[in-house]
Write an enzyme that holds these catalytic residues in place. Structure first.
Site, PDB file in Angstrom:
ATOM      1  N   HIS A 102       0.881  -0.595  -0.283  1.00 36.50           N
ATOM      2  CA  HIS A 102      -0.018  -0.641  -0.442  1.00 36.50           C
ATOM      3  C   HIS A 102       0.668   1.285  -0.129  1.00 36.50           C
ATOM      4  O   HIS A 102       0.655   2.685  -0.219  1.00 36.50           O
ATOM      5  CB  HIS A 102      -1.089   0.069   1.588  1.00 36.50           C
ATOM      6  CG  HIS A 102      -1.870  -0.640   1.228  1.00 36.50           C
ATOM      7  ND1 HIS A 102      -3.427  -0.770   1.771  1.00 36.50           N
ATOM      8  CD2 HIS A 102      -2.050  -2.006   0.642  1.00 36.50           C
ATOM      9  CE1 HIS A 102      -4.188  -1.580   0.986  1.00 36.50           C
ATOM     10  NE2 HIS A 102      -3.438  -2.697   0.936  1.00 36.50           N
ATOM     11  N   HIS A 120      -2.021 -12.028  -2.658  1.00 33.40           N
ATOM     12  CA  HIS A 120      -3.132 -12.645  -1.271  1.00 33.40           C
ATOM     13  C   HIS A 120      -2.699 -14.250  -1.325  1.00 33.40           C
ATOM     14  O   HIS A 120      -3.121 -15.770  -0.903  1.00 33.40           O
ATOM     15  CB  HIS A 120      -4.354 -12.959  -1.988  1.00 33.40           C
ATOM     16  CG  HIS A 120      -4.683 -11.361  -2.462  1.00 33.40           C
ATOM     17  ND1 HIS A 120      -6.133 -11.347  -3.471  1.00 33.40           N
ATOM     18  CD2 HIS A 120      -4.648 -10.523  -1.834  1.00 33.40           C
ATOM     19  CE1 HIS A 120      -6.662  -9.770  -3.067  1.00 33.40           C
ATOM     20  NE2 HIS A 120      -5.284  -9.013  -2.112  1.00 33.40           N
TER      21      HIS A 120
END
Length: 724
Positions: free
Chosen positions: A99, A267
């Protein structure tokens, strides 16, 4: 001021509102005024390390291996105040690094992890960054230990790298060199919405037409990093989500294969958190109470940590073993059917149908309990979208290939905004040159600069031709992601040689002359182009009665077309250049705002922008030979005439069109000159007029020349990281 007497009973002796946002700012009163603050950021006044601090010198003192060991130890050192999922902080640290870097967008090069901006608003309080404040607090003891030898920007990205390595991934490499900023960036446009996670189609939406995302944005909602994990506007539909992914990742400079790799690799480890009520969470860090000490999203209603954490609202792990690097993500995604369900927090997510018990991940606190894995709408897009599916199938069948592609894509994601390899530092910098790094070979430094200047001066090129060409070569530089600039002389290659703003016919003529001189002298075309601009300025200064030598640092190289990603360079094409009084067409944004944006990307201050405009006008460098703003009868002489005549009250200024004005003599009514908004803003804006008046003074004619030369040299050397 009776209302503010210090001696009045019960009254604070400080003027109310002046230190907070309670009072109206100038921009509140006059919202259409130019915000010059974007040119005055990140200076020594806000930097506690001081003007003499040299991060690269500090990096030389860093024990890199010790730091990496400490980071790996941190991963499994679970803290009671914020326990690690399955005893491993890897997923949290990767999300923090992702992020941090993932805000980068290719259109203007802004965002990214190169400045440590996640520490400040708005990013520290974006909904998508919920609980990343905890990750940074977990890193604080390491930052405290190594101090100035490691920036927050480097540390956050390195923590993500070490998280992957601690879970079994062989990373592609890592480069130090990111320097911290000390306050929020004022130049980044994140969108016009007035609320977090505003849906498309509403007021100030970033979408228009058939879901056309506004430039330069690269995220679908205010406060998200890329796409909505629940689906477009929160409505699950993997095919529609795939379309959003393709747009947003392309705007982060990623292709389809890199998109699938980054989504799957991100993920493969960790989990999402939504086992509770989002309504129990307190304000974000920026809005939290003083005693929260900069921590946000605190849950004072229920347990709120461990298995009861709420972050995105989606709940569960993607894989069976979320603390190791493997290929389980594709196994689960492609082997099972998936159905829509909702998390305990009420978020849309997908769960497998009839999954084997052994394929379920265990609880983060109790290994005797197993839960279903989950997939977001973005994960399902990799299964449903035909192109993404092909790539996913290949990755599933070839885990080694997936690991390699991911490692390279992760390196690109975390280093794209750092610019050329000359800025890289450390023992783990990959030797391989990558095309997205815009490689430039080193150029010669050992040659007779004055001899080359003499050849240029005798070439027959005009001052305007020499200065304009050098400027066009250098103006592509972006201080945001350190791309562009004169080094490499890519102005002679596609796509730059054909850009409208570069006047291809004029450019071709000038390059033919300069390329011949470069070949005869055995030096780079890049150096020759800049030298020609310097020669033109020295001639113009002499014509104005000032003898000056423009500083020059040889050593630029010439890039080849094989070293140039043509598509990637398209985003550097100028849509407007106020310094040459040109714009490709009319835009919603005013010409003066586009000038300000260009100046900020060039890392110019407002005075530097001002002096460059005044000099470029009298040098006759306007696009197409336009006379707008050429307030002088001595074109080609580096005089302060632009400012003298702009501030002369014997003239009036009359609009004649959307972006055109006439300068009229008050007494005779005769039209003396014409101008654009970019010209007249230097007499209209009170701050810019103050600078213009300085350069219009009789005693500052020589100062004007010297300041112009200094600003010019700054632009010409903006991409010379080899000189630092």
């Amino acid at each position: 001021m009776e209302h503010n007497k210090a001696g009045s009973s019960g009254q604070c002796p400080v003027m109310h509102g002046g230190l907070t946002s309670a009072s109206m700012s100038n921009m509140d009163w006059w919202p259409k005024a130019l915000n010059l603050d974007i040119l005055h950021q990140h200076d020594s006044k806000t930097n506690p390390l001081g003007a003499d601090f040299n991060y690269r010198e500090e990096l030389k003192k860093l024990d890199v291996e010790a730091l990496k060991r400490d980071l790996k130890a941190l991963m499994t050192n679970s803290q009671e105040w914020w326990p690690a999922d399955w005893g491993h902080y890897g997923g949290l640290m990767i999300r923090m690094a992702w992020h941090s870097a993932g805000t980068y967008r290719i259109a203007d090069g802004r965002g990214g992890g190169g400045t440590g901006n996640q520490r400040f608003a708005p990013l520290n309080s974006w909904p998508d960054n919920a609980n990343l404040d905890k990750a940074r607090r977990l890193l604080w003891p390491i930052k405290q230990k190594y101090g100035n030898k490691i920036s927050w920007a480097d540390l956050m990205i390195l923590a993500g790298n070490m998280a992957y390595e601690s879970m079994g991934l062989k990373t592609f490499g890592f480069a130090f060199g990111r320097e911290d900023i000390w306050h929020p960036e004022k130049d980044i446009y994140w969108g016009s919405e007035k609320e977090w996670l505003a849906k498309s189609g509403g007021e100030n939406s970033r979408y228009s037409g058939q879901r056309d995302l506004e430039n330069p944005l690269a995220t679908v909602m205010m406060g998200l990093i890329y796409v909505n994990p629940e689906g477009v506007d929160g409505n699950p539909d993997p095919l529609k989500t795939a379309q959003d992914m393709r747009v947003t990742f392309a705007r982060m400079a990623m292709n389809d294969e890199e998109t699938v790799a980054l989504t799957a690799g991100g993920h493969t480890v960790g989990k999402a958190h939504g086992n509770g009520k989002a309504s129990n969470l307190g304000p974000d860090p920026e809005g939290a109470e003083l005693h929260e000490q900069g921590l946000g999203w605190n849950n004072h209603t229920s347990r709120g940590i461990g298995r009861n954490t709420v972050t995105s609202g989606i709940e569960g792990a993607w894989t069976t073993h979320p603390t190791r690097w493997d290929n389980e993500y594709f196994y689960l995604l492609l082997s099972y059917e998936w159905q829509l369900t909702k998390s305990p927090a009420g978020a849309w997510q997908w769960e497998p149908v009839n999954i084997k018990e052994e394929d379920k991940p265990v609880d983060v606190e109790d290994p005797s309990i197993r839960y279903n894995p989950m997939m977001t709408d973005a994960d399902m897009a990799l299964k449903i979208d035909p192109e993404y599916r092909k790539i996913s199938e290949r990755f599933y069948k070839d885990p080694a290939y997936f690991s390699e592609v991911f490692a390279r894509a992760w390196f690109k994601l975390t280093h794209r905004d750092m610019g050329p390899k000359a800025r890289y530092f450390g023992p783990d910098v990959p030797a391989e040159d990558l095309i997205w790094q815009d490689p430039v070979p080193a150029g010669r430094k050992d040659y007779d600069v004055n001899a080359v200047k003499a050849k240029i001066a005798a070439s027959g090129l005009s001052i305007s031709e020499m200065v304009s060409t050098a400027w066009d070569s250098a103006r592509t530089f972006r201080g945001s992601d350190k791309r562009g600039g004169a080094n490499g002389a890519r102005i002679r290659l596609a796509p730059q040689k054909d850009w409208e703003g570069n006047e291809p016919a004029r450019l071709g003529k000038v390059l033919a002359v300069l390329e011949k001189i470069a070949a005869e002298s055995g030096i780079s075309i890049a150096d020759t182009i800049v030298l020609a601009g310097n020669v033109g300025i020295e001639q113009a200064a002499k014509a104005a009665g000032v003898n000056v030598t423009v500083p020059f640092a040889p050593g630029r190289g010439d890039a080849t077309i094989e070293q140039t990603d043509v598509e990637s360079f398209e985003v550097l094409e100028p849509l407007a250049d106020g310094f040459r009084n040109w714009q490709k067409k009319h835009y919603v944004v005013t010409p003066e705002e586009m000038l300000l944006d260009k100046a900020q990307l060039l890392r110019l201050t407002a005075p530097e922008m001002t002096v460059l405009i005044g000099g470029m006008r009298v040098l006759g460098t306007n696009y197409g030979g336009s006379q707008h703003g050429v307030f002088t009868d001595r074109v080609g002489a580096l005089t302060n005439d632009f400012f003298v005549n702009l501030t002369d009250m014997s003239y009036t200024w009359k609009p004649t069109g959307r972006n055109s004005y006439e300068i009229v003599e008050r007494k005779s009514g005769k039209v003396k000159w014409t101008a654009t908004r970019v010209d007249l803003v230097f007499g209209s804006n009170s701050i810019l007029r103050a600078y213009a008046e300085v350069y219009a003074q009789d005693d500052n004619k020589e100062k004007f020349v010297k300041d112009f030369v200094a600003a010019w040299t700054k632009v010409m050397n903006a991409d010379r990281f080899d000189l630092v």
